[in-house]
Design a protein around this motif. Structure first.
Motif, PDB file in Angstrom:
ATOM      1  N   VAL A  40     -96.261-106.752 -25.500  1.00  0.00           N
ATOM      2  CA  VAL A  40     -95.104-105.988 -25.026  1.00  0.00           C
ATOM      3  C   VAL A  40     -93.842-106.435 -25.779  1.00  0.00           C
ATOM      4  CG1 VAL A  40     -93.593-105.645 -23.022  1.00  0.00           C
ATOM      5  CG2 VAL A  40     -96.062-105.364 -22.786  1.00  0.00           C
ATOM      6  N   LYS A  41     -93.701-107.750 -25.989  1.00  0.00           N
ATOM      7  CA  LYS A  41     -92.506-108.238 -26.697  1.00  0.00           C
ATOM      8  C   LYS A  41     -92.500-107.792 -28.155  1.00  0.00           C
ATOM      9  CE  LYS A  41     -90.687-111.922 -23.966  1.00  0.00           C
ATOM     10  NZ  LYS A  41     -90.872-113.304 -23.518  1.00  0.00           N
ATOM     11  N   GLU A  42     -93.678-107.711 -28.755  1.00  0.00           N
ATOM     12  CA  GLU A  42     -93.767-107.208 -30.135  1.00  0.00           C
ATOM     13  C   GLU A  42     -93.243-105.770 -30.179  1.00  0.00           C
ATOM     14  OE1 GLU A  42     -97.840-107.036 -31.528  1.00  0.00           O
ATOM     15  OE2 GLU A  42     -97.266-105.742 -33.204  1.00  0.00           O
ATOM     16  N   ALA A  43     -93.640-104.964 -29.190  1.00  0.00           N
ATOM     17  CA  ALA A  43     -93.178-103.566 -29.127  1.00  0.00           C
ATOM     18  C   ALA A  43     -91.666-103.520 -28.935  1.00  0.00           C
ATOM     19  CB  ALA A  43     -93.889-102.839 -27.982  1.00  0.00           C
ATOM     20  N   VAL A  44     -91.162-104.367 -28.046  1.00  0.00           N
ATOM     21  CA  VAL A  44     -89.714-104.375 -27.767  1.00  0.00           C
ATOM     22  C   VAL A  44     -88.936-104.750 -29.034  1.00  0.00           C
ATOM     23  CG1 VAL A  44     -87.908-105.570 -26.445  1.00  0.00           C
ATOM     24  CG2 VAL A  44     -90.003-104.783 -25.295  1.00  0.00           C
ATOM     25  N   ARG A  45     -89.437-105.742 -29.776  1.00  0.00           N
ATOM     26  CA  ARG A  45     -88.736-106.154 -31.012  1.00  0.00           C
ATOM     27  C   ARG A  45     -88.746-105.031 -32.050  1.00  0.00           C
ATOM     28  NH1 ARG A  45     -91.579-111.049 -30.029  1.00  0.00           N
ATOM     29  NH2 ARG A  45     -93.134-110.391 -31.565  1.00  0.00           N
ATOM     30  N   ALA A  46     -89.706-104.109 -31.946  1.00  0.00           N
ATOM     31  CA  ALA A  46     -89.760-102.971 -32.882  1.00  0.00           C
ATOM     32  C   ALA A  46     -88.882-101.812 -32.407  1.00  0.00           C
ATOM     33  CB  ALA A  46     -91.211-102.513 -33.053  1.00  0.00           C
ATOM     34  N   GLY A  47     -88.148-102.008 -31.314  1.00  0.00           N
ATOM     35  CA  GLY A  47     -87.198-100.979 -30.862  1.00  0.00           C
ATOM     36  C   GLY A  47     -87.706-100.096 -29.735  1.00  0.00           C
ATOM     37  N   ILE A  48     -88.871-100.454 -29.174  1.00  0.00           N
ATOM     38  CA  ILE A  48     -89.455 -99.638 -28.095  1.00  0.00           C
ATOM     39  C   ILE A  48     -88.676 -99.864 -26.794  1.00  0.00           C
ATOM     40  CG2 ILE A  48     -91.541 -99.303 -26.679  1.00  0.00           C
ATOM     41  CD1 ILE A  48     -91.761 -98.299 -29.670  1.00  0.00           C
ATOM     42  N   LYS A  49     -88.386 -98.769 -26.100  1.00  0.00           N
ATOM     43  CA  LYS A  49     -87.640 -98.860 -24.834  1.00  0.00           C
ATOM     44  C   LYS A  49     -88.496 -98.458 -23.636  1.00  0.00           C
ATOM     45  CE  LYS A  49     -83.782 -99.966 -26.834  1.00  0.00           C
ATOM     46  NZ  LYS A  49     -83.484-101.395 -26.864  1.00  0.00           N
ATOM     47  N   GLU A  50     -89.605 -97.788 -23.892  1.00  0.00           N
ATOM     48  CA  GLU A  50     -90.466 -97.342 -22.791  1.00  0.00           C
ATOM     49  C   GLU A  50     -91.909 -97.741 -23.096  1.00  0.00           C
ATOM     50  OE1 GLU A  50     -91.069 -93.037 -21.361  1.00  0.00           O
ATOM     51  OE2 GLU A  50     -88.912 -93.408 -21.305  1.00  0.00           O
ATOM     52  N   ILE A  51     -92.429 -98.626 -22.247  1.00  0.00           N
ATOM     53  CA  ILE A  51     -93.815 -99.080 -22.418  1.00  0.00           C
ATOM     54  C   ILE A  51     -94.665 -98.279 -21.433  1.00  0.00           C
ATOM     55  CG2 ILE A  51     -95.380-101.058 -22.122  1.00  0.00           C
ATOM     56  CD1 ILE A  51     -93.383-101.731 -24.266  1.00  0.00           C
ATOM     57  N   ILE A  52     -95.697 -97.629 -21.931  1.00  0.00           N
ATOM     58  CA  ILE A  52     -96.569 -96.851 -21.040  1.00  0.00           C
ATOM     59  C   ILE A  52     -97.935 -97.530 -20.997  1.00  0.00           C
ATOM     60  CG2 ILE A  52     -97.574 -94.574 -20.594  1.00  0.00           C
ATOM     61  CD1 ILE A  52     -95.116 -93.776 -22.715  1.00  0.00           C
ATOM     62  N   LEU A  53     -98.220 -98.137 -19.862  1.00  0.00           N
ATOM     63  CA  LEU A  53     -99.521 -98.793 -19.693  1.00  0.00           C
ATOM     64  C   LEU A  53    -100.505 -97.743 -19.215  1.00  0.00           C
ATOM     65  CD1 LEU A  53     -98.325-101.945 -17.680  1.00  0.00           C
ATOM     66  CD2 LEU A  53     -98.897-101.861 -20.118  1.00  0.00           C
ATOM     67  N   VAL A  54    -101.660 -97.665 -19.870  1.00  0.00           N
ATOM     68  CA  VAL A  54    -102.719 -96.774 -19.375  1.00  0.00           C
ATOM     69  C   VAL A  54    -103.702 -97.683 -18.667  1.00  0.00           C
ATOM     70  CG1 VAL A  54    -104.469 -95.066 -19.964  1.00  0.00           C
ATOM     71  CG2 VAL A  54    -102.340 -95.182 -21.289  1.00  0.00           C
ATOM     72  N   SER A  55    -103.669 -97.629 -17.342  1.00  0.00           N
ATOM     73  CA  SER A  55    -104.237 -98.709 -16.543  1.00  0.00           C
ATOM     74  C   SER A  55    -105.358 -98.247 -15.608  1.00  0.00           C
ATOM     75  CB  SER A  55    -103.083 -99.350 -15.762  1.00  0.00           C
ATOM     76  OG  SER A  55    -103.462-100.582 -15.249  1.00  0.00           O
ATOM     77  N   HIS A  56    -105.770 -99.157 -14.763  1.00  0.00           N
ATOM     78  CA  HIS A  56    -106.917 -98.963 -13.863  1.00  0.00           C
ATOM     79  C   HIS A  56    -106.578 -99.693 -12.561  1.00  0.00           C
ATOM     80  CE1 HIS A  56    -110.912-100.110 -12.282  1.00  0.00           C
ATOM     81  NE2 HIS A  56    -111.331 -98.987 -12.836  1.00  0.00           N
ATOM     82  N   SER A  57    -107.189 -99.282 -11.459  1.00  0.00           N
ATOM     83  CA  SER A  57    -106.829 -99.895 -10.165  1.00  0.00           C
ATOM     84  C   SER A  57    -107.062-101.416 -10.138  1.00  0.00           C
ATOM     85  CB  SER A  57    -107.603 -99.226  -9.033  1.00  0.00           C
ATOM     86  OG  SER A  57    -108.988 -99.335  -9.286  1.00  0.00           O
TER      87      SER A  57
END
Ligand code: G1P
Length: 297
Positions: A40-57
């Motif tokens: 997640v931090k790698e994504a944030v350092r690349a300028g990402i503002k919205e993280i979308i987790l595709v998750s499971h219960s």
């Protein structure tokens, strides 16, 4: 602008059993924080503002980790534990949000990414596979460079690295128009094939789990049927995209750690422990002492 990232976390993590039996494999710690935090931090350092987790219960612990924990924070505050409080609050910058959608059936990576379509909309987005940690060791980071290349060229970027022949059949493999690009550069792709037998593989350049894709891929995914392993493959959707628009392979500069298997996970722990800003010195001493002791016995 690429401001959204999709991280598929619904997989069971059977290669990490029994550790992943009752906690998500993405929550297993690499030194002092869960593996997913690095991604997640790698994504944030690349300028990402919205993280979308595709998750499971069974994976709610991941969402909880990126949420605030009011009682804990209040207690740390009351006890004057300000450094710890800052650490738990600094997991995510305030301008970054984490959204989660569910993947109801395990139909493959392409299907997982397609589950994020209602949140991604028509925007371009990054995909980060959470098993893979990337360390660029202080050099400009790969995902950031891919996003920049997408912004200047509008061309989809797929991160690749050369793998040994015996591992070719575990990855998406690409073919390029010309020579393999230098690290940190991209070259246009001519083919991409999911997990080919080594004798049929167009190269040994493997897709390693970072993608920057245009919004159109979502429509393509919706039309993509099962492929290799009878799963809906992101690779197959990218092949369809290549018939409509150029797609580039980006040669990574950094080092990857596959935390989806035990050896890669162990390697990641040793790597990040020995480079940890506070614990690194101690970690290196402990590793040396363990080696010396096991050599003596
Ligand atoms: C997925 C992709 C594959 C890619 C790999 C990287 O496969 O389908 O193209 O090379 O991730 O880790 P998986 O490992 O999920 O089977």
């Amino acid at each position: 602008m690429v401001r959204k990232a999709v991280i598929p976390v619904a997989g069971f993590g059977s290669r990490m059993l029994p550790a992943s039996k009752s906690i998500p494999k993405e929550m297993l710690p690499i030194v002092d924080r869960p593996a997913i935090e690095y991604v997640v931090k790698e994504a944030v350092r690349a300028g990402i503002k919205e993280i979308i987790l595709v998750s499971h219960s069974a994976k709610a612990a991941i969402e909880d980790y990126f949420d605030s924990q009011f009682e804990l924070e209040q207690q740390l505050e009351a006890k004057g534990k300000h450094a710890l409080l800052a650490e738990v609050r600094d997991i995510l910058p305030e301008d970054v949000s984490v959204i989660s959608v569910r993947q109801h059936q395990a139909l493959g990576l392409g299907h997982a990414v397609a589950c994020a379509a209602p949140v991604v909309g028509e925007a371009p987005f990054a995909v980060l596979l959470p098993d893979v940690l990337v360390d660029c060791n202080g050099q400009p980071e790969d995902l950031g460079a891919m996003v920049e290349k997408y912004h200047t060229s509008g061309v989809a970027q797929i991160m690749v690295e050369a793998v040994p022949a015996e591992r070719v059949d575990q990855y998406g493999i690409v073919a390029l128009q010309g020579e393999a690009p230098d690290p940190g550069e991209s070259a246009l792709m001519t083919r991409m094939v999911e997990k080919p037998p080594v004798q049929d593989a167009p190269s040994h350049l493997a897709v390693v789990g970072r993608y920057v894709l245009p919004g159109e891929i979502m429509e393509i995914l919706a039309q993509t049927g099962p492929g290799a392993g009878n799963e809906i493959q992101l690779t197959d959707a990218i092949v369809t995209l290549m018939a409509q628009a150029p797609v580039a392979a980006y040669a990574m500069r950094g080092k990857t750690f596959d935390c989806g298997n035990k050896v890669g996970y162990l390697q990641a722990i040793l790597h990040y422990a020995s480079r940890h800003p506070q614990l690194g010195q101690k970690a290196r001493e402990l590793m040396a002492a363990e080696l010396a002791e096991s050599a003596a016995n």
